[in-house]
Design a protein around this motif. Structure first.
Motif, short mmCIF file in Angstrom:
data_model
loop_
_atom_site.label_atom_id
_atom_site.label_comp_id
_atom_site.label_asym_id
_atom_site.label_seq_id
_atom_site.Cartn_x
_atom_site.Cartn_y
_atom_site.Cartn_z
N GLY A 175 4.46 10.22 -1.51
CA GLY A 175 3.95 8.90 -1.17
C GLY A 175 4.40 8.50 0.22
O GLY A 175 5.58 8.64 0.57
N LYS B 105 0.83 -1.20 0.00
CA LYS B 105 0.00 0.00 0.00
C LYS B 105 0.87 1.26 0.00
O LYS B 105 1.92 1.32 0.61
CB LYS B 105 -0.90 0.03 1.24
CG LYS B 105 -1.83 -1.15 1.35
CD LYS B 105 -2.96 -1.08 0.37
CE LYS B 105 -3.95 -0.01 0.79
NZ LYS B 105 -5.18 -0.08 -0.02
N SER B 106 0.37 2.25 -0.70
CA SER B 106 1.03 3.56 -0.70
C SER B 106 -0.04 4.64 -0.58
O SER B 106 -1.05 4.60 -1.29
CB SER B 106 1.84 3.76 -1.99
OG SER B 106 2.47 5.02 -1.98
N GLU C 27 1.52 3.81 -7.50
CA GLU C 27 1.80 5.04 -6.75
C GLU C 27 2.11 6.21 -7.68
O GLU C 27 1.57 7.30 -7.53
CB GLU C 27 2.97 4.82 -5.79
CG GLU C 27 3.37 6.08 -5.03
CD GLU C 27 4.57 5.86 -4.13
OE1 GLU C 27 5.43 6.76 -4.05
OE2 GLU C 27 4.66 4.78 -3.51
N SER D 87 -5.29 6.36 -1.30
CA SER D 87 -4.42 5.20 -1.08
C SER D 87 -4.53 4.26 -2.27
O SER D 87 -5.62 4.02 -2.79
CB SER D 87 -4.84 4.49 0.21
OG SER D 87 -4.05 3.34 0.42
N ASN E 7 4.35 5.24 2.79
CA ASN E 7 4.10 3.79 2.85
C ASN E 7 3.91 3.34 4.30
O ASN E 7 4.38 3.96 5.22
CB ASN E 7 5.27 3.02 2.22
CG ASN E 7 5.48 3.43 0.76
OD1 ASN E 7 4.52 3.64 0.03
ND2 ASN E 7 6.73 3.56 0.35
N LYS F 36 1.41 0.00 -4.40
CA LYS F 36 2.72 0.60 -4.67
C LYS F 36 2.99 0.68 -6.17
O LYS F 36 3.60 1.64 -6.65
CB LYS F 36 3.81 -0.20 -3.98
CG LYS F 36 4.03 0.18 -2.53
CD LYS F 36 5.27 -0.49 -1.98
CE LYS F 36 5.53 -0.03 -0.56
NZ LYS F 36 6.73 -0.68 0.03
#
Length: 308
Positions: free
Chosen positions: A306, A149-150, A221, A215, A308, A218
């Motif tokens: 971004g 997730k980013s 992103e 959100s 994380n 990745k």
């Protein structure tokens, strides 16, 4: 609002009786129960965001354990089915579900002085009495997708004052509030990048700033980051006069409700001397809002990164 719980789908609407007329209520009803006409691209994007929501629900030991406990011991599902069901879902199957369960509602509950007589003549369903749900005695595994997730966060560098707040209030609603907002459509509906998008103000003492957040995975992103930069290169192209008029009507109704529920409007007292972004937001003009947006909602003032 709309939500899905253990065994029902609920749509709710509330407002002043003088504004939420029988004609509007009937139009809303027909919009929900009418023909299913979701395009394939829209369906695919929406499925991506539902999978993201599912992953979030089973992404940590506490949430996963609680969801499994509720489902096994109380026969209560805290998520939308099993992930494989979502992955196998098709646009055609969603149409069949819509026609079977949404086209004909089980019940309409209308509270207020003015009733909609047309609701007495519609076809109702009795599905609730015939459906028995059982979720089974098995564990849904944790997804463990935290590392995938980013979060893209955008924060305004320049603070705003009470004099600016009325513009901030209207612009945030124009760009980011509701399913018809430009940010929602660009980020979720058109690209399926994020389950949510957030654009709001933060106030401390007599100063405030703005923050935006979404959100995604990745691997996407940069796509989300580039989209934010593109959106903020010229937000005014999304700020149409039609959108402004719609938001101002919404604000006007809120002001009417505040007068009706005046004893609940304690924020007026608590925020005395502090920034209160709703103050005088019903008095701005379209040109004033557009000019303020040009000077504040841009890539020079907002910084994005971004997290994380």
């Amino acid at each position: 609002n709309a939500y899905t719980c253990e065994d029902i789908i609920v749509f709710t609407f509330s407002g002043l009786d003088s504004r939420l007329t029988p004609d509007i209520k009937l139009r809303l009803f027909n919009k929900i129960t009418g023909n299913y006409n979701i395009e394939e691209e829209r369906f695919q994007n929406e499925r991506k965001t539902v999978i993201e929501e599912y992953n979030d629900a089973f992404d940590d030991p506490i949430s996963g354990t609680l969801n499994n406990f509720y489902r096994k011991k109380l026969n209560c599902a805290g998520v939308i089915g099993v992930k494989d069901d979502i992955l196998r879902a098709t646009n055609d199957s969603m149409k069949r579900m819509h026609d079977l369960y949404i086209k004909h509602p089980y019940s309409i509950i209308e509270i207020g002085p003015t009733k909609t007589k047309e609701f007495d003549n519609i076809e109702y369903s009795d599905h609730v009495s015939s459906l028995i749900l059982s979720y089974g005695d098995y564990d849904v595994p944790l997804e463990k997708v935290n590392s995938d997730k980013s979060n893209i966060v955008g924060i305004a560098k320049r603070t705003f004052t009470q004099d600016d707040s009325k513009f901030i209030c209207v612009i945030n609603k124009m760009l980011g509030s509701g399913l018809e907002s430009p940010f929602y459509k660009e980020i979720r509906e058109n690209r399926g990048l994020s389950y949510f998008q957030y654009l709001s103000d933060m106030t401390i003492d007599n100063l405030g700033t703005c923050i935006t957040l979404a959100s995604t995975s990745k691997e996407r992103e940069k796509e989300l980051l580039d989209l934010y930069h593109n959106l903020f290169s010229d937000v005014t192209k999304y700020m149409t006069k039609e959108r402004f008029d719609s938001i101002m009507k919404y604000i006007s109704v809120n002001e009417e409700e505040r007068k009706v529920l005046r004893y609940e409007s304690y924020d007026d007292i608590l925020s005395d001397g502090l920034i209160y972004v709703d103050k005088d937001s019903d008095k701005v003009t379209y040109d004033e809002v557009v000019n303020f947006a040009k000077s504040y909602y841009n890539n020079d003032n907002f910084t994005f990164e971004g997290v994380n």
